[in-house]
Design a protein around this motif. Sequence first.
Motif, short mmCIF file in Angstrom:
data_model
loop_
_atom_site.label_atom_id
_atom_site.label_comp_id
_atom_site.label_asym_id
_atom_site.label_seq_id
_atom_site.Cartn_x
_atom_site.Cartn_y
_atom_site.Cartn_z
N ILE A 148 -47.89 13.07 33.84
CA ILE A 148 -46.69 12.27 33.55
C ILE A 148 -45.52 12.85 34.33
O ILE A 148 -45.23 14.05 34.22
CB ILE A 148 -46.40 12.24 32.05
CG1 ILE A 148 -47.59 11.61 31.29
CG2 ILE A 148 -45.12 11.45 31.77
CD1 ILE A 148 -47.43 11.63 29.79
N PHE A 149 -44.85 11.99 35.08
CA PHE A 149 -43.66 12.38 35.85
C PHE A 149 -42.44 11.67 35.25
O PHE A 149 -42.40 10.43 35.18
CB PHE A 149 -43.82 12.00 37.32
CG PHE A 149 -45.01 12.62 37.99
CD1 PHE A 149 -44.92 13.88 38.58
CD2 PHE A 149 -46.23 11.94 38.03
CE1 PHE A 149 -46.02 14.43 39.20
CE2 PHE A 149 -47.33 12.50 38.65
CZ PHE A 149 -47.23 13.76 39.23
N ASN A 150 -41.45 12.43 34.81
CA ASN A 150 -40.23 11.89 34.22
C ASN A 150 -39.14 11.77 35.28
O ASN A 150 -38.88 12.72 36.01
CB ASN A 150 -39.75 12.77 33.07
CG ASN A 150 -40.74 12.82 31.92
OD1 ASN A 150 -41.30 11.80 31.53
ND2 ASN A 150 -40.96 14.01 31.37
N LEU A 151 -38.50 10.59 35.33
CA LEU A 151 -37.49 10.31 36.35
C LEU A 151 -36.29 9.62 35.70
O LEU A 151 -36.35 9.14 34.57
CB LEU A 151 -38.06 9.40 37.45
CG LEU A 151 -39.32 9.88 38.17
CD1 LEU A 151 -39.86 8.76 39.04
CD2 LEU A 151 -39.02 11.11 39.00
N SER A 152 -35.19 9.57 36.45
CA SER A 152 -33.99 8.82 36.06
C SER A 152 -33.63 7.88 37.21
O SER A 152 -33.50 8.33 38.36
CB SER A 152 -32.83 9.78 35.75
OG SER A 152 -31.67 9.05 35.42
N ILE A 153 -33.47 6.60 36.89
CA ILE A 153 -33.17 5.59 37.89
C ILE A 153 -31.70 5.22 37.79
O ILE A 153 -31.26 4.63 36.79
CB ILE A 153 -34.05 4.34 37.71
CG1 ILE A 153 -35.52 4.73 37.60
CG2 ILE A 153 -33.83 3.35 38.84
CD1 ILE A 153 -36.08 5.39 38.83
N SER A 154 -30.93 5.55 38.81
CA SER A 154 -29.49 5.24 38.81
C SER A 154 -29.06 4.42 40.01
O SER A 154 -28.10 3.64 39.93
CB SER A 154 -28.67 6.54 38.77
OG SER A 154 -28.95 7.28 37.60
N GLU A 155 -29.74 4.58 41.14
CA GLU A 155 -29.36 3.90 42.38
C GLU A 155 -30.49 2.98 42.83
O GLU A 155 -31.64 3.11 42.40
CB GLU A 155 -29.03 4.91 43.48
CG GLU A 155 -27.91 5.88 43.12
CD GLU A 155 -26.58 5.20 42.92
OE1 GLU A 155 -26.39 4.10 43.51
OE2 GLU A 155 -25.72 5.74 42.21
N ALA A 156 -30.13 2.08 43.73
CA ALA A 156 -31.11 1.10 44.19
C ALA A 156 -32.26 1.75 44.96
O ALA A 156 -33.41 1.31 44.85
CB ALA A 156 -30.42 0.05 45.06
N HIS A 157 -31.96 2.81 45.73
CA HIS A 157 -33.03 3.43 46.51
C HIS A 157 -34.02 4.18 45.63
O HIS A 157 -35.11 4.56 46.09
CB HIS A 157 -32.43 4.40 47.55
CG HIS A 157 -31.82 5.62 46.94
ND1 HIS A 157 -30.52 5.67 46.49
CD2 HIS A 157 -32.35 6.86 46.72
CE1 HIS A 157 -30.26 6.87 46.01
NE2 HIS A 157 -31.35 7.62 46.14
#
Length: 346
Positions: free
Chosen positions: A87-96
Amino acid sequence: MWRHLNKLFFWGIFSSLTVQKASLDCDTRRTNKFHSPSLDSETKVVTRGQNVSLTCSNQNESLQITYFLFRREKHLRTHTGKGEPMIFNLSISEAHELGPYKCKAQVSNCSMVKYSREFNFTFVDPVITPVLNIHVVNTETDQHLILRCISFNGSLPISYTFFEKDVAISPPISKHVREPAEFNITKNNAGEREEYRCKAKNELPDHERYSQPVSINAAPGGDSCPFCLQVLLPGLLLVLIVIISILAFRILPKYKARKAMRDKTPRDYRNTATEVGIYANICENQAGKESVPGLEPRQCVSTAQDGTQHSQEIQYATPVFQKGAPGVHEARNDCKTGYIYSELIF
């Protein structure tokens, strides 16, 4: 010397066997069909700043596998495990940061490598509280309701559901353009007061919104006053127009005649002297006649002043009524009723 050579010989044999075993293991694993890993997430739609989790896994749970996570060509994380997904935890804030993401699985101590399919996230704006409008059409026996619901913000498509109290009365109605969803229902007028609301939801999970409740009262006793007004109002207006027309045709000629008579009335005060002279002549002519015994006519003399500030003398005579015998000059042969006449004396 011989002892040292024996050690080298045995070491070479052991290394050769180890390499052969590793090669055999890779061949065995290749024979067991080492499949490509799968990369997935609980949701594909996110809002800005949302935390997400990507899961990379393989069907073979007996191998020691190292997982590598990439976004485009950039390496992000590495995890090693056996028999369990990574499991990889990420945060999505920008379009890229929406992707595409890939997962690489490599068997430990082996050159066998497999890649997953690409995975992308999508930005979605959450819906706001929708607005519910209800149009009511009453008939003699039924009540027709037209329910309209719209959310003025939120990524499309948006799904709308209508509720009566807490019970859904419509299937989800999906709208791919910014327009209200519409639902029609028909109820009898004998029903009680009902409360309606609607729900708006798009692809973003756990972000549905409900409208404020709207209450509708049933028409009392099946009376449909708005319907009656719609039917009777044109007839009432027509009757009112006819009445006004009749009054106008009757009153207007009379008004014009009276106005014409007022316009013909002399307004020159010089005519007053002539009228006074007429009054005086009448008095003089009557004065020469025989007076009635016991009655003396009284004369009144007054002075009038016209608009030219000239004084004028006006004489008045007091009439005296005396009972007289019935005459024959106005009698009718076919009438039996007698008449009594009086004489007017000035």
